[in-house]
Design an enzyme around this catalytic site. Structure first.
Site, PDB file in Angstrom:
ATOM      1  N   HIS A 138       8.384   4.581  -0.343  1.00  0.00           N
ATOM      2  CA  HIS A 138       9.144   5.798  -0.019  1.00  0.00           C
ATOM      3  C   HIS A 138      10.629   5.457   0.040  1.00  0.00           C
ATOM      4  CE1 HIS A 138       5.628   8.248   1.320  1.00  0.00           C
ATOM      5  NE2 HIS A 138       5.112   7.080   1.640  1.00  0.00           N
TER       6      HIS A 138
ATOM      7  N   ARG B 249      -3.966   7.332  -2.997  1.00  0.00           N
ATOM      8  CA  ARG B 249      -2.563   7.331  -3.410  1.00  0.00           C
ATOM      9  C   ARG B 249      -2.269   6.067  -4.203  1.00  0.00           C
ATOM     10  NH1 ARG B 249       1.770   9.508  -1.612  1.00  0.00           N
ATOM     11  NH2 ARG B 249       1.998   9.633  -3.850  1.00  0.00           N
TER      12      ARG B 249
END
Ligand SMILES: [Fe+3]
Lengths: 182, 228
Positions: free
Chosen positions: B154, B149
């Site tokens: 987030h 990733r």
């Protein structure tokens, strides 16, 4: 018009960050019949989804949309994750029915948003806490012509304990719940 | 029915390169329905719900966390450019080594005792937020061979109405891993740039922290005026 920011998955790692100790107890300023909404969330193969973030938002017992909070938590809003069996449980009050801007009547219901790994966008729906016969005039019920599909949004009252409403959610495949967009 | 602009930028549910979507993406079309009074209102997060200290992820431990310190500023706006005021922004992220403090995170990278990677802030009257943190590390995942990733933070936003609820991820400019990340690539081309922060040196702290800017735009329900 500015383009909206695209959605991305909540991912598998949110339990330490997003969950609240008492997120399963939905608060209201007034009284109401305390109920529990509980069930399991399943994927397209029928396997339990053990890492979903399950959020609820609802009217109070009188059908009033909550505003404000008790200082620690906003009223009317619940937030939990599913467990290893895919199970969630929210303790709340039985919501009253309410009216929309065009005086349409919304049946007793809870707005549900589910985020999870593998969901690039949240799925959103409304679960009804009333039997099929009692929700026919609800705007969402009217928008769903197929009664079998509508039944995916009806929580069943537990015959052994009338304070418990059971609602399982299938994200994909046979018995897939109806999800909405505004 | 006319396509909404949102359809141009949001990812689809089913994006087979991101394997977890295969069994979790709804197969049936979504049912379009008018926003209910619940959708045009939303949970209220009072001012004291958030402590000022929660906007600084680098002061959680006894001393400074490892990594490249950064200040992240931005605004939350609606599609008409109006600020989304006094609205909850939650952030969470891996530490500088790309590790989350989660039992199920099996990445063999060190935890940082001085970093939890969780913060929250309310936007101000101009829709602005400011967060101090460290740049998260990239981390491997098992979606595909050699999958990593890209570094990301987030974000969870409530907007001023439940119809604006959004969870997304912010990425860093120039990251070569963006090209091989199916989660980022699931976003249609027109939307990808919107998930990448800009370097914004002046909002950093001279000699201490790099500045970045990440603005976000929330949509409302169609044809419904959204109170701000
Ligand atoms: Fe992550």
């Amino acid at each position: 018009m500015a383009k909206p920011t695209p959605s991305q998955t909540v991912g598998p790692f949110f339990a330490r960050e997003l969950l609240w100790g008492d997120g399963d107890k939905v608060l209201f300023p007034g009284q109401g019949d305390r109920i529990t909404l509980t069930g399991r969330v399943f994927d397209g193969a029928g396997a339990p989804i053990f890492d979903a973030l399950f959020e609820t938002w609802q009217a109070d017992a009188a059908g009033k949309i909550p505003s404000g909070g008790d200082g620690a938590r906003p009223y009317g809003y619940g937030r939990v994750s599913t467990d290893t069996d895919g199970r969630y449980a929210i303790e709340t009050v039985m919501p009253g029915s309410f009216r929309g801007p065009g005086s349409e009547t919304y049946a007793p219901q809870i707005s549900v948003t589910i985020f999870a790994r593998g969901l690039l966008k949240a799925v959103q729906t409304r679960v009804f806490l009333a039997p099929l016969e009692a929700i026919k005039d609800d705007p969402l019920a009217r928008a769903i012509s197929d009664p079998d599909r509508l039944r995916t949004l009806i929580a069943a009252r537990d015959p052994g304990d009338p304070k418990i409403y059971r609602w399982d959610v299938r994200l994909r495949g046979a018995g897939e719940a109806v999800f909405i967009e505004l | 029915m006319a396509e909404t602009p949102a359809a141009d930028v949001h990812p689809p549910y089913l994006y087979p390169d991101y394997k977890s979507t295969r069994l979790r993406a709804p197969a049936q079309p979504l049912v379009r329905v008018a926003p209910s009074p619940l959708d045009t209102a939303g949970p209220t997060f009072p001012k004291h719900f958030v402590k000022d200290s929660e906007a600084d992820l680098t002061t959680w431990g006894k001393s400074a966390p490892l990594g490249e310190k950064m200040v992240l500023v931005g605004r939350v706006l609606d599609e008409d450019g109006r600020p989304v005021r006094r609205s909850l922004v939650e952030v969470w992220q891996a530490n500088a080594s790309g590790k989350y403090p989660h039992p199920v995170d099996d990445h063999e990278a060190p935890l940082d005792p001085n970093f939890l990677g969780k913060g929250q802030v309310l936007t101000d009257d101009k829709g602005r937020y400011r967060i101090v943190t460290v740049k998260p590390g990239a981390y491997p995942w098992q979606n595909h061979a050699f999958g990593w990733r890209p570094a990301h933070i987030h974000f969870s936003l409530f907007g001023n109405a439940y119809a604006q609820r959004l969870i997304t991820q912010m990425f860093f400019p120039g990251d070569p891993l963006l090209a091989i990340d199916p989660i980022f690539q699931s976003v249609p081309e027109a939307g990808r740039r919107l998930l990448i922060a800009d370097l914004d040196l002046e909002h950093g702290v001279e000699g201490v922290a790099l500045g970045y800017r990440f603005d976000m735009v929330l949509r409302g329900p169609r044809a419904t005026p959204m109170g701000v």
